[in-house]
Design a protein around this motif. Structure first.
Motif, mmCIF file in Angstrom:
data_model
loop_
_atom_site.group_PDB
_atom_site.id
_atom_site.type_symbol
_atom_site.label_atom_id
_atom_site.label_comp_id
_atom_site.label_asym_id
_atom_site.label_seq_id
_atom_site.Cartn_x
_atom_site.Cartn_y
_atom_site.Cartn_z
ATOM 1 N N GLN A 156 0.826 -1.206 0.000
ATOM 2 C CA GLN A 156 0.000 0.000 0.000
ATOM 3 C C GLN A 156 0.862 1.258 0.000
ATOM 4 O OE1 GLN A 156 -2.325 -0.481 3.536
ATOM 5 N NE2 GLN A 156 -0.966 0.762 4.771
ATOM 6 N N GLY A 157 2.141 1.134 0.389
ATOM 7 C CA GLY A 157 3.051 2.266 0.366
ATOM 8 C C GLY A 157 3.623 2.546 -1.018
ATOM 9 N N LEU A 158 3.400 1.640 -1.965
ATOM 10 C CA LEU A 158 3.873 1.825 -3.332
ATOM 11 C C LEU A 158 2.837 2.600 -4.130
ATOM 12 C CD1 LEU A 158 5.165 -1.796 -3.998
ATOM 13 C CD2 LEU A 158 6.492 0.173 -3.234
ATOM 14 N N ASP A 159 3.292 3.273 -5.177
ATOM 15 C CA ASP A 159 2.391 4.070 -6.001
ATOM 16 C C ASP A 159 1.540 3.237 -6.952
ATOM 17 O OD1 ASP A 159 3.036 6.488 -4.890
ATOM 18 O OD2 ASP A 159 4.590 6.938 -6.364
ATOM 19 N N GLY A 160 1.834 1.964 -7.091
ATOM 20 C CA GLY A 160 1.047 1.104 -7.975
ATOM 21 C C GLY A 160 1.875 -0.045 -8.500
ATOM 22 N N ALA A 161 1.282 -0.805 -9.418
ATOM 23 C CA ALA A 161 1.938 -1.986 -9.972
ATOM 24 C C ALA A 161 3.199 -1.614 -10.740
ATOM 25 C CB ALA A 161 0.976 -2.746 -10.871
ATOM 26 N N ASP A 162 3.229 -0.411 -11.309
ATOM 27 C CA ASP A 162 4.407 0.005 -12.061
ATOM 28 C C ASP A 162 5.619 0.194 -11.146
ATOM 29 O OD1 ASP A 162 2.969 2.168 -10.976
ATOM 30 O OD2 ASP A 162 3.922 3.586 -12.337
ATOM 31 N N VAL A 163 5.414 0.380 -9.858
ATOM 32 C CA VAL A 163 6.513 0.486 -8.893
ATOM 33 C C VAL A 163 6.843 -0.891 -8.318
ATOM 34 C CG1 VAL A 163 7.242 1.523 -6.723
ATOM 35 C CG2 VAL A 163 5.881 2.854 -8.325
ATOM 36 N N ALA A 164 5.859 -1.749 -8.163
ATOM 37 C CA ALA A 164 6.083 -3.075 -7.592
ATOM 38 C C ALA A 164 6.944 -3.941 -8.509
ATOM 39 C CB ALA A 164 4.757 -3.768 -7.306
ATOM 40 N N GLU A 165 6.788 -3.813 -9.801
ATOM 41 C CA GLU A 165 7.535 -4.661 -10.730
ATOM 42 C C GLU A 165 9.041 -4.423 -10.662
ATOM 43 O OE1 GLU A 165 8.238 -7.740 -12.934
ATOM 44 O OE2 GLU A 165 6.234 -7.232 -12.262
ATOM 45 N N PRO A 166 9.537 -3.178 -10.679
ATOM 46 C CA PRO A 166 10.992 -2.992 -10.525
ATOM 47 C C PRO A 166 11.519 -3.480 -9.173
ATOM 48 C CG PRO A 166 9.990 -0.998 -11.389
ATOM 49 C CD PRO A 166 8.881 -1.921 -10.999
ATOM 50 N N LEU A 167 10.742 -3.299 -8.111
ATOM 51 C CA LEU A 167 11.141 -3.806 -6.795
ATOM 52 C C LEU A 167 11.233 -5.322 -6.820
ATOM 53 C CD1 LEU A 167 11.811 -3.548 -3.820
ATOM 54 C CD2 LEU A 167 9.356 -3.387 -3.351
ATOM 55 N N ARG A 168 10.269 -5.964 -7.429
ATOM 56 C CA ARG A 168 10.273 -7.428 -7.556
ATOM 57 C C ARG A 168 11.504 -7.887 -8.347
ATOM 58 N NH1 ARG A 168 5.691 -7.668 -9.787
ATOM 59 N NH2 ARG A 168 4.502 -7.765 -7.855
ATOM 60 N N ALA A 169 11.867 -7.166 -9.396
ATOM 61 C CA ALA A 169 13.040 -7.519 -10.203
ATOM 62 C C ALA A 169 14.320 -7.403 -9.378
ATOM 63 C CB ALA A 169 13.116 -6.629 -11.439
ATOM 64 N N ILE A 170 14.426 -6.364 -8.563
ATOM 65 C CA ILE A 170 15.602 -6.194 -7.698
ATOM 66 C C ILE A 170 15.681 -7.342 -6.691
ATOM 67 C CG2 ILE A 170 16.607 -4.776 -5.863
ATOM 68 C CD1 ILE A 170 15.486 -2.333 -7.432
ATOM 69 N N LEU A 171 14.540 -7.660 -6.077
ATOM 70 C CA LEU A 171 14.524 -8.758 -5.104
ATOM 71 C C LEU A 171 14.886 -10.078 -5.770
ATOM 72 C CD1 LEU A 171 11.341 -7.791 -3.066
ATOM 73 C CD2 LEU A 171 13.720 -7.527 -2.360
ATOM 74 N N ASP A 172 14.352 -10.339 -6.963
ATOM 75 C CA ASP A 172 14.667 -11.582 -7.681
ATOM 76 C C ASP A 172 16.153 -11.667 -8.024
ATOM 77 O OD1 ASP A 172 12.171 -12.807 -7.708
ATOM 78 O OD2 ASP A 172 11.565 -11.840 -9.580
ATOM 79 N N ARG A 173 16.754 -10.524 -8.334
ATOM 80 C CA ARG A 173 18.178 -10.507 -8.710
ATOM 81 C C ARG A 173 19.091 -10.816 -7.515
ATOM 82 N NH1 ARG A 173 19.099 -5.457 -12.054
ATOM 83 N NH2 ARG A 173 17.443 -5.106 -10.612
ATOM 84 N N HIS A 174 18.675 -10.399 -6.305
ATOM 85 C CA HIS A 174 19.566 -10.513 -5.145
ATOM 86 C C HIS A 174 19.145 -11.557 -4.117
ATOM 87 C CE1 HIS A 174 21.965 -7.083 -6.336
ATOM 88 N NE2 HIS A 174 20.831 -6.489 -6.677
ATOM 89 N N LEU A 175 17.893 -11.998 -4.143
ATOM 90 C CA LEU A 175 17.399 -12.956 -3.156
ATOM 91 C C LEU A 175 16.660 -14.077 -3.857
ATOM 92 C CD1 LEU A 175 15.809 -10.384 -0.669
ATOM 93 C CD2 LEU A 175 18.021 -11.500 -0.420
#
Length: 51
Positions: free
Chosen positions: A29-48
């Protein structure tokens, strides 16, 4: 061990070693929308790994 899990409402990060455990909770809910969640998900997938 470092990993993350995703629910419809949260990203949950977990890191543990012999010194302790870290639990991070990121509400979507702190994200501005799905367009912000996708880059965060990509960063998490790359490192974790996903739990």
């Amino acid at each position: 061990m470092s990993c993350y899990a995703e629910s419809p409402r949260l990203f949950v990060l977990l890191a543990a070693d012999k010194k302790g455990t870290l639990l991070g909770i990121l509400p979507k809910q702190g994200l501005d929308g799905a367009d912000v969640a996708e880059p965060l998900r990509a960063i998490l997938d790359r490192h974790l790994r996903r739990a």
